[in-house]
Motif scaffolding. Sequence first.
Motif, PDB file in Angstrom:
ATOM      1  N   VAL A  26      11.840  -4.824   4.329  1.00  0.00           N
ATOM      2  CA  VAL A  26      11.642  -5.075   2.712  1.00  0.00           C
ATOM      3  C   VAL A  26      10.928  -3.904   2.607  1.00  0.00           C
ATOM      4  CG1 VAL A  26      11.700  -6.385   0.715  1.00  0.00           C
ATOM      5  CG2 VAL A  26      13.117  -7.546   3.223  1.00  0.00           C
ATOM      6  N   PHE A  27       9.903  -3.372   2.743  1.00  0.00           N
ATOM      7  CA  PHE A  27       8.996  -2.793   1.769  1.00  0.00           C
ATOM      8  C   PHE A  27       9.045  -1.387   2.579  1.00  0.00           C
ATOM      9  CE2 PHE A  27       6.975  -6.280  -0.214  1.00  0.00           C
ATOM     10  CZ  PHE A  27       6.873  -5.474  -1.609  1.00  0.00           C
ATOM     11  N   TYR A  28       8.979  -1.396   3.635  1.00  0.00           N
ATOM     12  CA  TYR A  28       9.944  -0.272   4.060  1.00  0.00           C
ATOM     13  C   TYR A  28      10.672   0.416   4.085  1.00  0.00           C
ATOM     14  CZ  TYR A  28      11.888   3.886   7.553  1.00  0.00           C
ATOM     15  OH  TYR A  28      12.890   4.623   7.742  1.00  0.00           O
ATOM     16  N   HIS A  29      11.924  -0.303   3.749  1.00  0.00           N
ATOM     17  CA  HIS A  29      13.141   0.370   2.379  1.00  0.00           C
ATOM     18  C   HIS A  29      12.445   1.022   0.905  1.00  0.00           C
ATOM     19  CE1 HIS A  29      15.800  -1.222   6.019  1.00  0.00           C
ATOM     20  NE2 HIS A  29      15.738  -0.444   6.114  1.00  0.00           N
ATOM     21  N   LEU A  30      11.347   0.357   0.564  1.00  0.00           N
ATOM     22  CA  LEU A  30      11.734   0.400  -0.855  1.00  0.00           C
ATOM     23  C   LEU A  30       9.999   1.115  -1.160  1.00  0.00           C
ATOM     24  CD1 LEU A  30      10.424  -3.197  -2.078  1.00  0.00           C
ATOM     25  CD2 LEU A  30      12.638  -1.528  -2.076  1.00  0.00           C
ATOM     26  N   ARG A  31       9.427   1.548  -0.080  1.00  0.00           N
ATOM     27  CA  ARG A  31       8.813   2.430   0.030  1.00  0.00           C
ATOM     28  C   ARG A  31       8.294   3.994  -1.156  1.00  0.00           C
ATOM     29  NH1 ARG A  31      11.147   4.352   4.351  1.00  0.00           N
ATOM     30  NH2 ARG A  31      10.787   6.163   5.211  1.00  0.00           N
ATOM     31  N   GLN A  32      10.034   4.261  -1.204  1.00  0.00           N
ATOM     32  CA  GLN A  32       9.549   6.220  -1.730  1.00  0.00           C
ATOM     33  C   GLN A  32      10.044   5.739  -3.331  1.00  0.00           C
ATOM     34  OE1 GLN A  32       9.302   8.585  -0.524  1.00  0.00           O
ATOM     35  NE2 GLN A  32       9.394   7.871   1.771  1.00  0.00           N
ATOM     36  N   SER A  33      10.150   4.689  -3.626  1.00  0.00           N
ATOM     37  CA  SER A  33      10.468   3.853  -4.633  1.00  0.00           C
ATOM     38  C   SER A  33       9.213   3.328  -5.743  1.00  0.00           C
ATOM     39  CB  SER A  33      11.703   3.004  -5.061  1.00  0.00           C
ATOM     40  OG  SER A  33      12.973   3.552  -4.884  1.00  0.00           O
ATOM     41  N   LEU A  34       8.083   2.911  -5.197  1.00  0.00           N
ATOM     42  CA  LEU A  34       6.501   2.257  -5.643  1.00  0.00           C
ATOM     43  C   LEU A  34       6.156   3.302  -5.792  1.00  0.00           C
ATOM     44  CD1 LEU A  34       5.670   0.038  -1.813  1.00  0.00           C
ATOM     45  CD2 LEU A  34       7.053  -0.284  -3.942  1.00  0.00           C
ATOM     46  N   PRO A  35       5.252   2.539  -7.224  1.00  0.00           N
ATOM     47  CA  PRO A  35       3.913   3.345  -7.526  1.00  0.00           C
ATOM     48  C   PRO A  35       3.106   4.111  -6.639  1.00  0.00           C
ATOM     49  CG  PRO A  35       4.679   1.636  -8.574  1.00  0.00           C
ATOM     50  CD  PRO A  35       5.173   1.282  -7.470  1.00  0.00           C
ATOM     51  N   PRO A  36       2.427   4.546  -6.945  1.00  0.00           N
ATOM     52  CA  PRO A  36       1.163   5.381  -6.050  1.00  0.00           C
ATOM     53  C   PRO A  36       0.381   4.412  -4.884  1.00  0.00           C
ATOM     54  CG  PRO A  36       1.332   7.008  -8.068  1.00  0.00           C
ATOM     55  CD  PRO A  36       2.492   5.539  -8.220  1.00  0.00           C
ATOM     56  N   VAL A  37       0.206   4.235  -4.050  1.00  0.00           N
ATOM     57  CA  VAL A  37      -0.936   3.030  -3.386  1.00  0.00           C
ATOM     58  C   VAL A  37      -1.366   4.195  -2.542  1.00  0.00           C
ATOM     59  CG1 VAL A  37       1.592   1.312  -3.418  1.00  0.00           C
ATOM     60  CG2 VAL A  37       1.486   2.983  -1.761  1.00  0.00           C
ATOM     61  N   PRO A  38      -2.055   3.428  -2.030  1.00  0.00           N
ATOM     62  CA  PRO A  38      -3.520   4.121  -0.856  1.00  0.00           C
ATOM     63  C   PRO A  38      -3.137   4.707   0.107  1.00  0.00           C
ATOM     64  CG  PRO A  38      -4.343   1.635  -1.393  1.00  0.00           C
ATOM     65  CD  PRO A  38      -2.580   1.802  -2.201  1.00  0.00           C
ATOM     66  N   ALA A  39      -3.393   5.582   0.665  1.00  0.00           N
ATOM     67  CA  ALA A  39      -2.999   6.217   2.176  1.00  0.00           C
ATOM     68  C   ALA A  39      -2.365   5.262   2.964  1.00  0.00           C
ATOM     69  CB  ALA A  39      -3.288   8.047   2.148  1.00  0.00           C
ATOM     70  N   TRP A  40      -3.205   4.060   2.785  1.00  0.00           N
ATOM     71  CA  TRP A  40      -3.068   3.629   4.379  1.00  0.00           C
ATOM     72  C   TRP A  40      -2.009   2.363   4.293  1.00  0.00           C
ATOM     73  CZ3 TRP A  40      -3.560  -1.169   4.633  1.00  0.00           C
ATOM     74  CH2 TRP A  40      -4.353  -1.889   3.196  1.00  0.00           C
ATOM     75  N   VAL A  41      -2.250   2.214   2.804  1.00  0.00           N
ATOM     76  CA  VAL A  41      -0.715   1.449   2.523  1.00  0.00           C
ATOM     77  C   VAL A  41       0.735   2.482   3.077  1.00  0.00           C
ATOM     78  CG1 VAL A  41       0.375  -0.029   0.819  1.00  0.00           C
ATOM     79  CG2 VAL A  41      -2.398  -0.237   1.348  1.00  0.00           C
ATOM     80  N   MET A  42       0.338   3.816   2.656  1.00  0.00           N
ATOM     81  CA  MET A  42       2.115   4.029   2.502  1.00  0.00           C
ATOM     82  C   MET A  42       1.957   4.242   4.387  1.00  0.00           C
ATOM     83  SD  MET A  42       5.320   5.075   1.501  1.00  0.00           S
ATOM     84  CE  MET A  42       4.583   5.175  -0.130  1.00  0.00           C
ATOM     85  N   ALA A  43       1.172   4.973   5.039  1.00  0.00           N
ATOM     86  CA  ALA A  43       0.699   4.929   6.260  1.00  0.00           C
ATOM     87  C   ALA A  43       1.969   3.559   7.293  1.00  0.00           C
ATOM     88  CB  ALA A  43      -0.087   5.510   6.910  1.00  0.00           C
ATOM     89  N   VAL A  44       1.044   2.909   6.897  1.00  0.00           N
ATOM     90  CA  VAL A  44       1.556   1.224   7.217  1.00  0.00           C
ATOM     91  C   VAL A  44       2.998   1.269   7.323  1.00  0.00           C
ATOM     92  CG1 VAL A  44       1.916  -1.260   7.692  1.00  0.00           C
ATOM     93  CG2 VAL A  44      -0.270   0.443   7.542  1.00  0.00           C
ATOM     94  N   LEU A  45       3.446   1.061   5.898  1.00  0.00           N
ATOM     95  CA  LEU A  45       4.850   1.059   5.135  1.00  0.00           C
ATOM     96  C   LEU A  45       5.694   1.941   6.064  1.00  0.00           C
ATOM     97  CD1 LEU A  45       5.033   0.122   1.794  1.00  0.00           C
ATOM     98  CD2 LEU A  45       4.786  -1.060   3.308  1.00  0.00           C
ATOM     99  N   ASP A  46       5.510   3.409   6.326  1.00  0.00           N
ATOM    100  CA  ASP A  46       6.327   4.382   6.917  1.00  0.00           C
ATOM    101  C   ASP A  46       6.438   3.848   8.253  1.00  0.00           C
ATOM    102  OD1 ASP A  46       6.294   6.322   4.659  1.00  0.00           O
ATOM    103  OD2 ASP A  46       4.706   7.408   5.843  1.00  0.00           O
TER     104      ASP A  46
END
Length: 386
Positions: free
Chosen positions: A48-68
Motif C-alpha cells: 500500500v505505502f509503496y504505491h503511496l510513496r510519491q504522494s507522501l509528505p517528506p519522510v526520512p531517507a531510510w523510510v523512503m528507501a524501505v518504501l521504494d
Amino acid sequence: MADAVAPRSRPRGRRRGQGLRRAAQAVIRTGELRALTGARGIAAWLVVFYHLRQSLPPVPAWVMAVLDKGYLAVDFFFVLSGFVIALSWGARFDRERWQAAPLFLRRRFARVWPLHAVVLTGGVGLALLLWVTGRHDPVTYPFVDLPIHYLLIQNWGFAYLAWNEPAWSISAESFAYLMFPALVFALRLERRRTATLLLLSGGLIALQAGVFAVRGVWTLGQFIPQLGLIRCVTGFTLGMLVFRLFARRGRHPALAGSATAVVAATLALGFAGLAETLVAPTGFAALVLLLALTAGRRNNPLETAVLHRLGEWSYATYLAHFLMWKAFKLAFVHAPGPVEWPLIALYAAMVLLASALLYHFVELPAQAWINRPRRTGTPKGAPALR
C-alpha cells in the motif's frame, strides 16, 4: 498432516522443547501458523505505502528507501503461498494423487476470484464515471482487455499492466495453482534429501536471476508483463521447497539458527548492492522458514490480535487499495504534489474499513458458497492461512 505439525525428534533442552511443543499445539488448536498470517498483513501494507510513496509528505531517507522496495513484498507473498499450499495440500495429493486436483482448484478459485471480480467491477464503475465526465484514460482502463482481466489471465503474456494493477500477481498465482499438482508429482520433494532440497533452491534462484540478467534486469520489479510469471512460479516453487525443510525440523535442530543467519546475510548483501534477483528470493525463503519455525512461541510479536486481523484482511487490502487510491485522489486531492498526513490517514482508515467489509461480506460468504460440502469432503487439518 502429521509432518506439518509436530517435531519428529526429541528437542535439545527443556526450554527449547517447551517452545516447540507450544508451536505444535498452536498449529493443532488454530489450524494455522499465526506468525505467517501476521507477516502477511505487514507485507500487504508495505505494498500500500509503496504505491503511496510519491504522494507522501517528506519522510526520512531510510523510510523512503524501505518504501521504494515495497514491491518486493509481492515476492514474499509468492514464497509464502507456495509454502502454505504445500502445507495444506501436499499430503492430500500424496494420498489421492490426481483425484485431489479438482477440489484443490475449486478451493483456489473460491479463494481468489470472487473478491478479484468484485474489486475489478468497482474499477469498471470508476472508469465509466471518468468516461461520462470526459476524463477516461484508455491506457489505464482499456475496456477491450476486460475479459482477460476478469478471467485472471492478464499476466500470462496477454496484456500490459492496467485496470487494478496489483491483480497481476493474482493472475500469476492462478497459473502457479494450475501447475501445483504437476509440481508435486514431478519434483517428489518428500523423497529428496535435505542437501538436494538446498541445491534445488539455489539452482532455482540462480535460474531466475539468469533469466532476468539476459533481459539486462537486476531488480525484480521490472518488466512485470514479461517476467512476472517467472517471478511468481520461482517464488511459489521455492515456498514448496521451504515447506519440505520445515517438515524435517525435528531432524535438524539448528534449522532456525541457520535461517536467521541467512536472513541477516541477505540483508547485508542487499545493502552492499548484490543483485536483488539473487538476494531477495534467498532472504524471503529463509524468512518464511524462520517465521514458520517460530510460530506459536510465547510473546511472538507477529501473533498479536491486531496483526492477525490485518493478516486475515490482507488479500482485500492488497486488491482494493490501488483503485481506492485512484478514487480517493479524484474526490479529495485537488492539487499536485504531496498529500497532507491527515488525508493519508483518512485514506488508510478507509482502506482498513473496506478490507474488513470485503473480507466479511465478500470473501467469506463467497468461499462458503463455492466450497459448500460435497461428496469429496474437505482436507482435514488444513490451515486457515491461504
